[in-house]
Design a protein around this motif. Structure first.
Motif, PDB file in Angstrom:
ATOM      1  N   ALA A   1     -51.689  -9.502 -11.623  1.00 18.41           N
ATOM      2  CA  ALA A   1     -50.888  -8.673 -10.431  1.00 18.41           C
ATOM      3  C   ALA A   1     -51.747  -8.315  -9.299  1.00 18.41           C
ATOM      4  O   ALA A   1     -51.503  -8.575  -8.062  1.00 18.41           O
TER       5      ALA A   1
ATOM      6  N   SER B   1     -52.495 -11.490  -7.326  1.00 12.68           N
ATOM      7  CA  SER B   1     -51.152 -12.014  -6.681  1.00 12.68           C
ATOM      8  C   SER B   1     -50.909 -10.942  -5.295  1.00 12.68           C
ATOM      9  O   SER B   1     -50.688 -11.390  -4.346  1.00 12.68           O
TER      10      SER B   1
ATOM     11  N   LEU C   1     -45.986  -4.609  -7.517  1.00  8.53           N
ATOM     12  CA  LEU C   1     -47.279  -5.187  -8.064  1.00  8.53           C
ATOM     13  C   LEU C   1     -48.397  -4.242  -7.900  1.00  8.53           C
ATOM     14  O   LEU C   1     -49.273  -4.175  -8.755  1.00  8.53           O
TER      15      LEU C   1
ATOM     16  N   ILE D   1     -49.185  -1.908 -11.194  1.00  7.01           N
ATOM     17  CA  ILE D   1     -49.618  -2.585 -12.400  1.00  7.01           C
ATOM     18  C   ILE D   1     -51.084  -2.502 -12.433  1.00  7.01           C
ATOM     19  O   ILE D   1     -51.897  -2.930 -11.725  1.00  7.01           O
TER      20      ILE D   1
ATOM     21  N   THR E   1     -46.402  -2.587 -18.558  1.00 14.30           N
ATOM     22  CA  THR E   1     -45.712  -3.870 -18.008  1.00 14.30           C
ATOM     23  C   THR E   1     -44.538  -3.411 -17.245  1.00 14.30           C
ATOM     24  O   THR E   1     -43.775  -2.473 -17.472  1.00 14.30           O
ATOM     25  N   HIS E   2     -44.192  -4.264 -16.413  1.00 16.00           N
ATOM     26  CA  HIS E   2     -43.059  -4.153 -15.419  1.00 16.00           C
ATOM     27  C   HIS E   2     -41.656  -4.359 -16.388  1.00 16.00           C
ATOM     28  O   HIS E   2     -41.708  -5.080 -17.280  1.00 16.00           O
TER      29      HIS E   2
ATOM     30  N   VAL F   1     -42.978 -14.039  -8.842  1.00 16.56           N
ATOM     31  CA  VAL F   1     -44.206 -13.470  -9.543  1.00 16.56           C
ATOM     32  C   VAL F   1     -44.020 -13.288 -10.917  1.00 16.56           C
ATOM     33  O   VAL F   1     -42.982 -12.585 -11.283  1.00 16.56           O
TER      34      VAL F   1
ATOM     35  N   ALA G   1     -47.897  -9.177 -17.109  1.00 19.89           N
ATOM     36  CA  ALA G   1     -47.765  -7.921 -16.772  1.00 19.89           C
ATOM     37  C   ALA G   1     -46.060  -7.706 -16.510  1.00 19.89           C
ATOM     38  O   ALA G   1     -45.611  -6.462 -16.380  1.00 19.89           O
TER      39      ALA G   1
END
Ligand SMILES: Cc1cc2nc3c(=O)[nH]c(=O)nc-3n(C[C@H](O)[C@H](O)[C@H](O)COP(=O)(O)OP(=O)(O)OC[C@H]3O[C@@H](n4cnc5c(N)ncnc54)[C@H](O)[C@@H]3O)c2cc1C
Length: 277
Positions: free
Chosen positions: A106, A109, A128, A131, A232-233, A248, A252
């Motif tokens: 993350a 990105s 993002l 994370i 984690t998301h 994305v 994560a």
């Protein structure tokens, strides 16, 4: 999923094994198993842990065989170029596409998207940004004989220095005996991150001494900066079609393990496939 060769030994130094819970991943792993790519390593608490038959790396290499991979290029820049994405690599090559999929950790990105963050829906960069990852110092060690690690080839010492110690020979990955992988705990890894390799290795080897059983001939240290996402998301991936289709994905989102990365990839693929041509 990383395997390194050192003096005739093969050592998995990233993910050590994977487990299977989701039927979609189970179907893929069954195909890998029939192809001789993976096999069960051990079962604990009713859950089978799989290993790559010749280490983790060949599994990823096999799975990617039909892809055009421009390694070792690194993506340096991501731009919105009118009606298309443009991706520029560190070799200066540039690529245009109608949709973009990012699967780096993350923070990496996010760094690629930073220059265009104000053109994206605010929740995407914010997600993002939230994370974070543990670090992991991984020491690969070649001994001059068999180690004292018991079958089936791993120890979780439960101390403050080493979280995991595996014998890649007993595991079935290395043909050379005495090929050990040591993973430092997140706390030790963070606290000793900036120390020279020699200092980190000396402390890890001292902590591992009860299980070495033979003289250390050689070692290499690898620093996993983005080892495991600490939270984690909730969604299996991030997706927007505004201003252009962007997904994305990675562990994560799907869960901090190989299966989670796979499931996140599947979710991102579904989202991208639903974009009208
Ligand atoms: C030490 C360690 C032990 C682990 N143990 C286990 C385990 O026992 N079981 C398990 O299931 N999981 C384990 N994991 C977790 C597992 O490895 C990950 O969940 C999985 O690899 C995540 O896959 P991913 O595709 O999301 O990300 P990654 O595997 O991290 O892949 C991201 C890729 O993006 C690339 N990249 C980044 N930036 C760029 C750029 N700018 N341009 C081009 N490429 C870029 C990176 O080089 C990398 O190859 C472990 C991980 C570590 C580090």
């Amino acid at each position: 999923m990383a395997t390194r060769r050192i003096s005739g030994a093969s050592l998995d130094h990233g993910a050590q094994y994977f487990s299977v819970r989701d039927p979609r991943f189970a179907a893929l792993v069954a195909r890998w198993e029939s192809a001789g790519l993976v096999q069960p390593w051990f079962t604990a608490a009713g859950i089978t842990r799989y290993r790559g038959a010749e280490g983790m790396n060949p599994v990823a290499r096999h799975y990617a065989a039909q892809l055009e991979i421009l390694a070792p290029s690194r993506v340096r820049q991501v731009e919105l170029a009118g009606p298309a994405w443009r991706v520029v690599t560190d070799t200066g090559a540039s690529f245009s596409a109608s949709a973009l999929l990012l699967t780096a950790p993350a923070p990496q990105s996010l760094a690629l998207l930073a220059p265009i963050a104000d053109r994206l829906p605010p929740p995407l960069p914010a997600a993002l940004h939230s994370i974070e990852y543990d670090r992991c110092l991984a020491l690969m060690t070649v001994l001059d004989g068999p180690s004292s690690v018991p079958a089936p080839g791993f120890i979780r010492p439960g101390d403050s220095v080493i979280s995991w110690l595996a014998d890649n020979f007993l595991k079935g990955v290395s043909t050379r005996p005495g090929a050990l992988t040591l993973h430092a705990t997140p706390e030790f890894s963070l606290g000793h991150w900036n120390e020279p390799d020699e200092l980190c290795a000396a402390q890890l080897l001292t902590a591992a001494s009860p299980w070495l059983g033979a003289r250390v001939l050689e070692w290499q240290l690898h620093r996993w900066r983005f080892s495991r996402p600490t939270a984690t998301h909730t969604e299996p991936c991030l997706f927007t079609s505004d201003p252009l289709p962007l997904a994305v994905a990675g562990d994560a989102f799907g869960g901090p393990r190989i299966e989670g990365a796979f499931l996140s990839g599947i979710a991102a693929a579904s989202a991208l496939a639903a974009v009208p041509a």
